[in-house]
Design an enzyme around this catalytic site. Sequence first.
Site, PDB file in Angstrom:
ATOM      1  N   SER A   6       5.494   0.721  -6.233  1.00 19.38           N
ATOM      2  CA  SER A   6       5.325  -0.731  -6.401  1.00 19.38           C
ATOM      3  C   SER A   6       6.164  -1.566  -5.450  1.00 19.38           C
ATOM      4  O   SER A   6       5.941  -2.767  -5.323  1.00 19.38           O
ATOM      5  CB  SER A   6       5.664  -1.146  -7.834  1.00 19.38           C
ATOM      6  OG  SER A   6       4.733  -0.610  -8.730  1.00 19.38           O
TER       7      SER A   6
ATOM      8  N   TYR B 166      -5.254   0.257  -2.992  1.00 21.45           N
ATOM      9  CA  TYR B 166      -4.045   0.080  -3.813  1.00 21.45           C
ATOM     10  C   TYR B 166      -3.278   1.392  -3.982  1.00 21.45           C
ATOM     11  O   TYR B 166      -2.066   1.461  -3.752  1.00 21.45           O
ATOM     12  CB  TYR B 166      -4.443  -0.493  -5.181  1.00 21.45           C
ATOM     13  CG  TYR B 166      -3.325  -0.573  -6.174  1.00 21.45           C
ATOM     14  CD1 TYR B 166      -2.327  -1.538  -6.053  1.00 21.45           C
ATOM     15  CD2 TYR B 166      -3.250   0.322  -7.240  1.00 21.45           C
ATOM     16  CE1 TYR B 166      -1.293  -1.614  -6.982  1.00 21.45           C
ATOM     17  CE2 TYR B 166      -2.215   0.247  -8.167  1.00 21.45           C
ATOM     18  CZ  TYR B 166      -1.238  -0.711  -8.031  1.00 21.45           C
ATOM     19  OH  TYR B 166      -0.217  -0.781  -8.943  1.00 21.45           O
TER      20      TYR B 166
ATOM     21  N   VAL C 212       7.933   3.001  -9.396  1.00 20.65           N
ATOM     22  CA  VAL C 212       7.983   4.056 -10.398  1.00 20.65           C
ATOM     23  C   VAL C 212       8.426   5.394  -9.782  1.00 20.65           C
ATOM     24  O   VAL C 212       8.731   6.349 -10.496  1.00 20.65           O
ATOM     25  CB  VAL C 212       6.614   4.146 -11.101  1.00 20.65           C
ATOM     26  CG1 VAL C 212       5.625   4.910 -10.227  1.00 20.65           C
ATOM     27  CG2 VAL C 212       6.731   4.777 -12.470  1.00 20.65           C
TER      28      VAL C 212
END
Lengths: 305, 305, 305, 305
Positions: A61, A188, A258
């Site tokens: 992220s 993504y 993460v």
Amino acid sequence: MQAILDEIVATIGVSNDRGKVADYIPQLACIDPNQLAISVALADGRVFSAGDHQQLFSIQSISKVFTLTIALGKLGDGVWARVGREPSGDPFNSIVQLEHENGKPRNPFINAGAIAIADAIMVGHQPKETLAEILQFVRFIADDESICIDHNVAESELKTGDRNASLAHFMASFGRMNNPVDYVLGTYFHHCSIAMTCQQLAKAGLFLAGDGENPVTGTRVVSARRARRINSLMMMCGHYDGSGEFAYRVGLPGKSGVGGGILAVAPGHASIAVWSPGLDEVGNSKLGTEALEKLVQQTGWSVFA
Amino acid sequence: MQAILDEIVATIGVSNDRGKVADYIPQLACIDPNQLAISVALADGRVFSAGDHQQLFSIQSISKVFTLTIALGKLGDGVWARVGREPSGDPFNSIVQLEHENGKPRNPFINAGAIAIADAIMVGHQPKETLAEILQFVRFIADDESICIDHNVAESELKTGDRNASLAHFMASFGRMNNPVDYVLGTYFHHCSIAMTCQQLAKAGLFLAGDGENPVTGTRVVSARRARRINSLMMMCGHYDGSGEFAYRVGLPGKSGVGGGILAVAPGHASIAVWSPGLDEVGNSKLGTEALEKLVQQTGWSVFA
Amino acid sequence: MQAILDEIVATIGVSNDRGKVADYIPQLACIDPNQLAISVALADGRVFSAGDHQQLFSIQSISKVFTLTIALGKLGDGVWARVGREPSGDPFNSIVQLEHENGKPRNPFINAGAIAIADAIMVGHQPKETLAEILQFVRFIADDESICIDHNVAESELKTGDRNASLAHFMASFGRMNNPVDYVLGTYFHHCSIAMTCQQLAKAGLFLAGDGENPVTGTRVVSARRARRINSLMMMCGHYDGSGEFAYRVGLPGKSGVGGGILAVAPGHASIAVWSPGLDEVGNSKLGTEALEKLVQQTGWSVFA
Amino acid sequence: MQAILDEIVATIGVSNDRGKVADYIPQLACIDPNQLAISVALADGRVFSAGDHQQLFSIQSISKVFTLTIALGKLGDGVWARVGREPSGDPFNSIVQLEHENGKPRNPFINAGAIAIADAIMVGHQPKETLAEILQFVRFIADDESICIDHNVAESELKTGDRNASLAHFMASFGRMNNPVDYVLGTYFHHCSIAMTCQQLAKAGLFLAGDGENPVTGTRVVSARRARRINSLMMMCGHYDGSGEFAYRVGLPGKSGVGGGILAVAPGHASIAVWSPGLDEVGNSKLGTEALEKLVQQTGWSVFA
């Protein structure tokens, strides 16, 4: 600085309570939790590191800071028609807020928001082209052509990506996706799978410490005003529903991933990257946060003093 | 500085779009919206003001910064057993989060959280004693014995305070009130009804700009560490579900009140108070926010650069 | 019928898994859980009973059927401006739905809805007068002048009624209370504290089995259409978020109370009251539900066949 | 009966307020709203119809009654490990409840629940085989081999099925899907696209009016107990967040579809199908509901009297 970092790694690195490695992405679940790294890129160009700072890890992220920066460059304030800029008060993958607010994500750093940003920057391009563009940007700001995507991680995420697929289809059902959901998810998952070392990551964040300009290369990445605003978003939303806790303990804008990495910005002073794979209960690096807390205590870099 | 403030008031003071004066408290509904004031208390002790800075206004939720400070002094980290420290993502008076989290308010600045703090600092005292203590503290940090509670406003709030009564009884149903709900609400409504001028308020916030010490009087109010933490809470939660927006536009820790005031802190530089009664759609002073945005642009005081 | 009831009480009465007596109202917490009663009032006037059917118990939320009936008599369809008629999908005391729907309760049987109904039927009367009216109505439909309110229970509820106070103040904050919150809560807690035996309760419900007319006395209580509608509301909302389960297992309109009672209606056949103090996890009488399930299996009274 | 139906169609069919044809599925959006049909299949085998009862329409969510019946046949009470049996209090396509309850749908008739049921009945089969099985079952209970799937509607749904895809992926993220999401959605969209006339549909529902046995053919479809339970689920959950309203007005177990059809069951009396494409604000056929209300008024078939 080197002494400070060495001491931090020596003190914290022996902790028995290292948190829990993320296990929902198989490729990340097998990372050795006994790793810890910290790198500090100072505004004057010097970089100090300690621990496993040459080890590549999945930035996950943290990449959302970079895609937001690209999106702001392409769409300007048009970005805010796609995502809001308020903390969500919810976990990273919550869908409740989306239903209550017509499919518009609260901010660009929760998963739904970052997926919306990925969609926004595709603008007619194929996933491959978009990924090439993202990778080129990260290499440019880190001043390092060796940075790559770890395709094994990306494949692993795709296979277990139902929650993100749910978020994307949900937004699509409100007419909020310009590109096919599969393409956006592919983009993504791949940009989240960029692999970097702490050194590379600290250097990549330096423009945010320098009012938008990389103080080493002298290259302007974004305007001073935009750099401040990206920093404010990192402060308010960078750690999901642990953002208040991070502000309270560390006092710097930061973005966690993460994979166990955190990028923090001390405006005017330094860009800092830490990495330790074990996560706390809201999904942020446990030892990484502790390392940053100690660093700020010793340097006085908190923005709140 | 005086020139900057004069220009801000001159430019913004003529705006036609002044927001909407809060109308749910009758005594506040009749305030003239055509007022605007700004005061800057510098770390060196000088205070500059412009506009209606001698006008008393109801500080309302800004008082929550002071009660939190008192509670931290009394209970230390025990405060965090009573309230959390994360942004709520909800309006100031939402009860949804309380039901989902067993009656524990997300932070000390939403109404439920501030009511819990009022309960916490009563510890066996009567409302009158507690209010005397709060008032004494505010007079002390503002170095001004003339500061008073506007009892008409407090009475007006009591009569229309059903939403806050609902929040208090809700927490009580989880065993989270140590004192009778009526006493706690009486205390809460009265400390929200403290009346101050912008000058007084700016001076009262100076200890937060000085790492816990009032740089003028040399008095330490809280430890440096605690001052930083209060600032971080103001940044993350000081403007309800408009906190992200305030951070993005202004870039300073701040706390707004429904009376139209905002207290902002520029660590190391200044404490700033603005006041204009008209509110934006999430309940924060519209012109006040604009004035702060302009001030920070010209002074470079954003914590994010 | 007597044989059926005797066998049900004999079989079920020895169960070791009797649920848990409600403990949030002190006066109810001390009830002996080893009690079980069932009474069936047939349309032809005969009443059969087994177990502790002469024992008085607190009817609690079952009283909401009676106050709804009174409110419909006074306000007609105006009642539906105050409460909806959909199942809530939430526990009996949830406040989340209220915030999402502007303070209008989903139905008259959740606590918020019943408080709104209590407010509606006060119309300018004092609590005492309203309670007298409610009690008179219950005595009338049960054809029994000895029915009383247990004031000890009512006092006990008042002292621990913070959750209901929260609901009432919440509705008041939306301008949805015509009477002072304290008055309405007093009325509500007292009508919930009516004490009845199973025999009395079964007789009181008979008009709902007789299309609005008490088949024994020949007195019409409500129109046939209204009786059907009250039955439909009992079916859909009578057991909070266990209403679907009750419909699935029992197949009759019913209303439960936290005191362990349930009133069920077999249209055209009978009115049935059961009582056993132990509750299941959603707050409905555990053995009472089992008794009704068995009774319907043997009588074929399910409305779904 | 024929006179009753003729009068209902004559009276209601001229209404100017016909609701709004569903527009989110393109193939359904172009249906002429000026159509109305009603068919009543009596327990003695006679079938009466009025209006456009020979017109095929898309049964949509009414098919969920049939897939639930199949699932109960295959898994028995194992079905309830996959879905609950409580009304949801939310719209048909809400995802909020799923997040709060770990991906388990509240009941088999909201979209998420029906998708879970589709997954449950696939058990190792391909979508084609499963669809063949569903179609065979519907033909069997309707005693009509001509019933088909409208593949144009199914394709149309697939293309605009993002919301349902979101629900399915969300459940998959909790490990609640045994088959690939694409397969399950394909099955779901196709069984929703079965096209039937009111006559066919009324006959297909007859086993639910006959305690599980088709009173005409004498074939037992399910046990009496299971038929009652399916009826109870239709009553409690058959009209989404309009289920309470339908029970209040009509008083029969029923299941609506977004194509404008409703199947209602009068236990012991009849199976009734109505169709009119215009929907009310919660997505149920506006004139169809009115027609059923009138029919029940004149026949006295309400289960609540």
